[in-house]
Design a protein around this motif. Sequence first.
Motif, PDB file in Angstrom:
ATOM      1  N   LEU A 211       5.424  17.038   3.340  1.00  0.00           N
ATOM      2  CA  LEU A 211       4.690  15.799   2.949  1.00  0.00           C
ATOM      3  C   LEU A 211       5.229  15.212   1.822  1.00  0.00           C
ATOM      4  N   ALA A 212       5.443  15.865   1.426  1.00  0.00           N
ATOM      5  CA  ALA A 212       6.181  15.524  -0.482  1.00  0.00           C
ATOM      6  C   ALA A 212       7.739  14.276   0.069  1.00  0.00           C
ATOM      7  N   VAL A 213       8.135  15.352   0.235  1.00  0.00           N
ATOM      8  CA  VAL A 213       9.532  14.664   1.362  1.00  0.00           C
ATOM      9  C   VAL A 213       9.124  13.306   1.896  1.00  0.00           C
ATOM     10  N   LEU A 214       8.417  13.377   3.315  1.00  0.00           N
ATOM     11  CA  LEU A 214       8.626  12.187   3.763  1.00  0.00           C
ATOM     12  C   LEU A 214       8.048  11.028   2.681  1.00  0.00           C
ATOM     13  N   GLY A 215       7.031  12.395   1.750  1.00  0.00           N
ATOM     14  CA  GLY A 215       6.473  10.287   1.305  1.00  0.00           C
ATOM     15  C   GLY A 215       7.953   9.815   0.195  1.00  0.00           C
ATOM     16  N   ASP A 216       8.576  10.352  -0.267  1.00  0.00           N
ATOM     17  CA  ASP A 216       9.463   9.886  -0.628  1.00  0.00           C
ATOM     18  C   ASP A 216      10.864   9.241  -0.401  1.00  0.00           C
ATOM     19  N   ARG A 217      10.880  10.072   0.272  1.00  0.00           N
ATOM     20  CA  ARG A 217      12.276   9.484   1.035  1.00  0.00           C
ATOM     21  C   ARG A 217      12.194   8.568   2.772  1.00  0.00           C
ATOM     22  N   LEU A 218      10.956   8.622   3.309  1.00  0.00           N
ATOM     23  CA  LEU A 218      11.107   8.010   4.333  1.00  0.00           C
ATOM     24  C   LEU A 218      11.053   6.863   4.131  1.00  0.00           C
ATOM     25  N   PRO A 219      11.995   5.847   5.370  1.00  0.00           N
ATOM     26  CA  PRO A 219      12.098   4.390   4.427  1.00  0.00           C
ATOM     27  C   PRO A 219      10.874   3.807   5.014  1.00  0.00           C
ATOM     28  N   GLY A 220      10.685   2.572   4.396  1.00  0.00           N
ATOM     29  CA  GLY A 220       9.363   1.894   4.288  1.00  0.00           C
ATOM     30  C   GLY A 220       9.164   0.725   5.526  1.00  0.00           C
ATOM     31  N   ARG A 221      11.023   0.756   5.850  1.00  0.00           N
ATOM     32  CA  ARG A 221      10.617  -0.881   6.844  1.00  0.00           C
ATOM     33  C   ARG A 221      10.216  -0.974   8.033  1.00  0.00           C
ATOM     34  N   TYR A 222       9.023   0.574   8.933  1.00  0.00           N
ATOM     35  CA  TYR A 222       8.877   1.304   9.500  1.00  0.00           C
ATOM     36  C   TYR A 222       7.578   1.029   9.282  1.00  0.00           C
ATOM     37  N   ARG A 223       6.584   0.708   7.784  1.00  0.00           N
ATOM     38  CA  ARG A 223       5.649   0.998   7.970  1.00  0.00           C
ATOM     39  C   ARG A 223       4.025   1.344   8.433  1.00  0.00           C
ATOM     40  N   GLY A 224       4.593   0.274   9.384  1.00  0.00           N
ATOM     41  CA  GLY A 224       3.604  -0.580  10.432  1.00  0.00           C
ATOM     42  C   GLY A 224       3.813   0.544  11.795  1.00  0.00           C
ATOM     43  N   SER A 225       4.724   1.428  11.727  1.00  0.00           N
ATOM     44  CA  SER A 225       4.802   1.564  13.201  1.00  0.00           C
ATOM     45  C   SER A 225       5.119   3.488  13.218  1.00  0.00           C
ATOM     46  N   ASN A 226       5.052   3.900  11.472  1.00  0.00           N
ATOM     47  CA  ASN A 226       4.987   5.207  11.459  1.00  0.00           C
ATOM     48  C   ASN A 226       3.858   5.628  11.602  1.00  0.00           C
TER      49      ASN A 226
END
Length: 310
Positions: free
Chosen positions: A248-263
Amino acid sequence: MPDIDTVVDTAAGPLNAILCTPEGPARGGLVLSDGSGPADRHAWQGVPQWLAARGIATLRHDKPGCGGSPGDWRHQTFADRAAEAIAALAVLRKQAGVERAGLIGYSQGGWVSLLAAVTVPDHVDFVVTVGGPFVGVEEQERTLLGRVMRRHGLAEESVAAGLAWADERAARLAAGEDPAQVYADQARFAGDDWAAIVCDRPYDTPEELGFFARMLPFDPGAALPFLPCPLMAFFGADDEHVPVERSLAVLGDRLPGRYRGSNGVAVLPGVGHMLYPVPPRADMSVFAQLSPGFLPLLGAFLDRVAPDHP
């Protein structure tokens, strides 16, 4: 829902596959990617039919050397598996007539799905991981081995000794040492109380040690910033295999924010690695024991990324 036998042409040869389609036109599609070890196209009980009832076509295929298909999955790399997933997507799109299609991977299949999406960004529209760690192979396996040894009641001195060999084994394999030599050296631990866990499958043959060695370079955290599509990540809160908090920490740190509404990310209570209770009940199908939150949340994600009316 109709099942159609088909094949996916790969470097290992034609892999037997099953296409499951809705009664009417499909609004999207998913290729189903299995985890580590042998697996064939008859896995994923109930899930393809559930998805088909909601307008999603699926394709699932044998791993090489399984289900009557040619090849040997133990000789593969993650790049080989990712190439298979991309080839399967092409078959799915053509035979089911879908435009929007993605990948869903259980466990190691989550790593494969992520790598496929990053490698060929124009071909994957969304990714779903189920019990897929977002840490590297060595850390994930080290976490699992430590937890299993402690669950079996081994003393901390034994746990430390077992993990020391796991670390040495991984380092030697990562450095390119012959897996057969590492396997031969491992025999000296046969009398230690931790060996039945740390030296058991998938570390109990040179072939499987070679497979493990080929997995070691992959780092999902390094791939995440390049993910070109929405992601839905599922975890079981009681998953012994996966360091969920670290993931979860890795996802929070590295998942791109451009799909925030769909992730989406979901940690489901009371279930383990495959999202059913551990151990599962013997008098019920595994599908019937899936976390009650899994399929509704998966459906909601697919509604966002593959709507009926784009």
